[in-house]
Scaffold this motif. Sequence first.
Motif, PDB file in Angstrom:
ATOM      1  N   ILE A 119      50.124  39.914  37.132  1.00 36.02           N
ATOM      2  CA  ILE A 119      48.825  39.660  36.514  1.00 36.02           C
ATOM      3  C   ILE A 119      47.793  39.424  37.607  1.00 36.02           C
ATOM      4  O   ILE A 119      47.979  38.586  38.490  1.00 36.02           O
ATOM      5  CB  ILE A 119      48.873  38.463  35.548  1.00 36.02           C
ATOM      6  N   ILE A 120      46.723  40.184  37.545  1.00 40.87           N
ATOM      7  CA  ILE A 120      45.576  40.028  38.436  1.00 40.87           C
ATOM      8  C   ILE A 120      44.435  39.536  37.547  1.00 40.87           C
ATOM      9  O   ILE A 120      44.256  40.026  36.436  1.00 40.87           O
ATOM     10  CB  ILE A 120      45.192  41.380  39.079  1.00 40.87           C
ATOM     11  N   ARG A 121      43.665  38.586  38.029  1.00 44.05           N
ATOM     12  CA  ARG A 121      42.599  38.021  37.196  1.00 44.05           C
ATOM     13  C   ARG A 121      41.237  38.179  37.861  1.00 44.05           C
ATOM     14  O   ARG A 121      41.051  37.773  39.004  1.00 44.05           O
ATOM     15  CB  ARG A 121      42.875  36.556  36.923  1.00 44.05           C
ATOM     16  N   ASN A 122      40.305  38.784  37.128  1.00 42.11           N
ATOM     17  CA  ASN A 122      38.906  38.771  37.552  1.00 42.11           C
ATOM     18  C   ASN A 122      38.349  37.390  37.231  1.00 42.11           C
ATOM     19  O   ASN A 122      38.601  36.866  36.141  1.00 42.11           O
ATOM     20  CB  ASN A 122      38.090  39.833  36.802  1.00 42.11           C
ATOM     21  N   LYS A 123      37.596  36.800  38.133  1.00 41.37           N
ATOM     22  CA  LYS A 123      37.044  35.459  37.902  1.00 41.37           C
ATOM     23  C   LYS A 123      36.064  35.446  36.743  1.00 41.37           C
ATOM     24  O   LYS A 123      35.903  34.439  36.066  1.00 41.37           O
ATOM     25  CB  LYS A 123      36.366  34.941  39.172  1.00 41.37           C
ATOM     26  N   GLU A 124      35.414  36.570  36.526  1.00 42.53           N
ATOM     27  CA  GLU A 124      34.480  36.700  35.409  1.00 42.53           C
ATOM     28  C   GLU A 124      34.618  38.092  34.820  1.00 42.53           C
ATOM     29  O   GLU A 124      35.189  38.989  35.439  1.00 42.53           O
ATOM     30  CB  GLU A 124      33.044  36.461  35.883  1.00 42.53           C
ATOM     31  N   ASN A 125      34.099  38.274  33.618  1.00 43.81           N
ATOM     32  CA  ASN A 125      34.164  39.563  32.940  1.00 43.81           C
ATOM     33  C   ASN A 125      33.339  40.584  33.717  1.00 43.81           C
ATOM     34  O   ASN A 125      32.147  40.401  33.910  1.00 43.81           O
ATOM     35  CB  ASN A 125      33.646  39.409  31.505  1.00 43.81           C
ATOM     36  N   ARG A 126      33.995  41.651  34.176  1.00 38.53           N
ATOM     37  CA  ARG A 126      33.341  42.659  35.006  1.00 38.53           C
ATOM     38  C   ARG A 126      33.250  44.012  34.313  1.00 38.53           C
ATOM     39  O   ARG A 126      32.583  44.907  34.800  1.00 38.53           O
ATOM     40  CB  ARG A 126      34.112  42.835  36.321  1.00 38.53           C
ATOM     41  N   GLY A 127      33.981  44.202  33.227  1.00 41.96           N
ATOM     42  CA  GLY A 127      33.938  45.475  32.512  1.00 41.96           C
ATOM     43  C   GLY A 127      35.227  46.259  32.665  1.00 41.96           C
ATOM     44  O   GLY A 127      35.987  46.068  33.612  1.00 41.96           O
ATOM     45  N   LYS A 128      35.457  47.147  31.700  1.00 45.42           N
ATOM     46  CA  LYS A 128      36.711  47.893  31.669  1.00 45.42           C
ATOM     47  C   LYS A 128      36.872  48.825  32.872  1.00 45.42           C
ATOM     48  O   LYS A 128      37.950  48.952  33.435  1.00 45.42           O
ATOM     49  CB  LYS A 128      36.824  48.689  30.368  1.00 45.42           C
ATOM     50  N   GLY A 129      35.800  49.485  33.286  1.00 50.27           N
ATOM     51  CA  GLY A 129      35.880  50.389  34.425  1.00 50.27           C
ATOM     52  C   GLY A 129      36.236  49.661  35.709  1.00 50.27           C
ATOM     53  O   GLY A 129      37.108  50.103  36.465  1.00 50.27           O
ATOM     54  N   TYR A 130      35.574  48.558  35.958  1.00 47.90           N
ATOM     55  CA  TYR A 130      35.871  47.746  37.143  1.00 47.90           C
ATOM     56  C   TYR A 130      37.321  47.286  37.111  1.00 47.90           C
ATOM     57  O   TYR A 130      38.039  47.353  38.119  1.00 47.90           O
ATOM     58  CB  TYR A 130      34.927  46.538  37.189  1.00 47.90           C
ATOM     59  N   THR A 131      37.753  46.841  35.942  1.00 50.45           N
ATOM     60  CA  THR A 131      39.101  46.321  35.763  1.00 50.45           C
ATOM     61  C   THR A 131      40.149  47.406  35.976  1.00 50.45           C
ATOM     62  O   THR A 131      41.156  47.191  36.651  1.00 50.45           O
ATOM     63  CB  THR A 131      39.214  45.678  34.366  1.00 50.45           C
ATOM     64  N   LEU A 132      39.914  48.592  35.410  1.00 49.89           N
ATOM     65  CA  LEU A 132      40.841  49.706  35.621  1.00 49.89           C
ATOM     66  C   LEU A 132      40.910  50.096  37.100  1.00 49.89           C
ATOM     67  O   LEU A 132      41.998  50.297  37.643  1.00 49.89           O
ATOM     68  CB  LEU A 132      40.434  50.914  34.772  1.00 49.89           C
TER      69      LEU A 132
END
Length: 190
Positions: free
Chosen positions: A51-64
């Motif tokens: 599991i990798i976690r973005n500290k804040e919501n960055r969007g699906k493209g960034y996350t992918l």
Amino acid sequence: MKIAILIPAYNTNYCIPDLIKSILLNYNGFIIIVDDGSKDEIIFNHKLVKIIRNKENRGKGYTLMRGIKFAYNNGFDAVITIDSDGQHDPSYIKKFINYNKNIDIVIGARSFCTKMPYHRRLSNIITSKIISYLSKADIVDSQSGYRRYVIKRILELNLKENGFQFESEVLISAGRRRLGFGSIPISTIY
């Protein structure tokens, strides 16, 4: 071809345990979950799950892209993306894995049947025609997030979108660069 499952996730904690269990019934390989800053941190302990976690919501493209880069840096050749909300049946994973290895992007194509609300069917049909025109390729279901990407080819595309538009941008950019597309019929789950 070394393949990882990539799950972009945002506020879908309630779906993750069942989804992972279902994936593991169909695929005994590495799973990457990128938590896009969910309100409640996604937690799932298993030796095959990272599991990798973005500290804040960055969007699906960034996350992918974060998951794709992680997979690349850890020796994977391809990822199969599965949305975290339970709309993709993991029983198709083997079909994605066994699909022609020379194809750069394989899309899980849903039938636009009556299980899908009418406005979603119409939107998907129109969007798929527009994406097909812009990409100069025949894209049956441009809105499906169930895909297999050859990582090296995706990283060559110089993609910019961070939100949901990312999945369309990938198809348009890939089509214009004449990457190979394929599709697998999948069930429609709503």
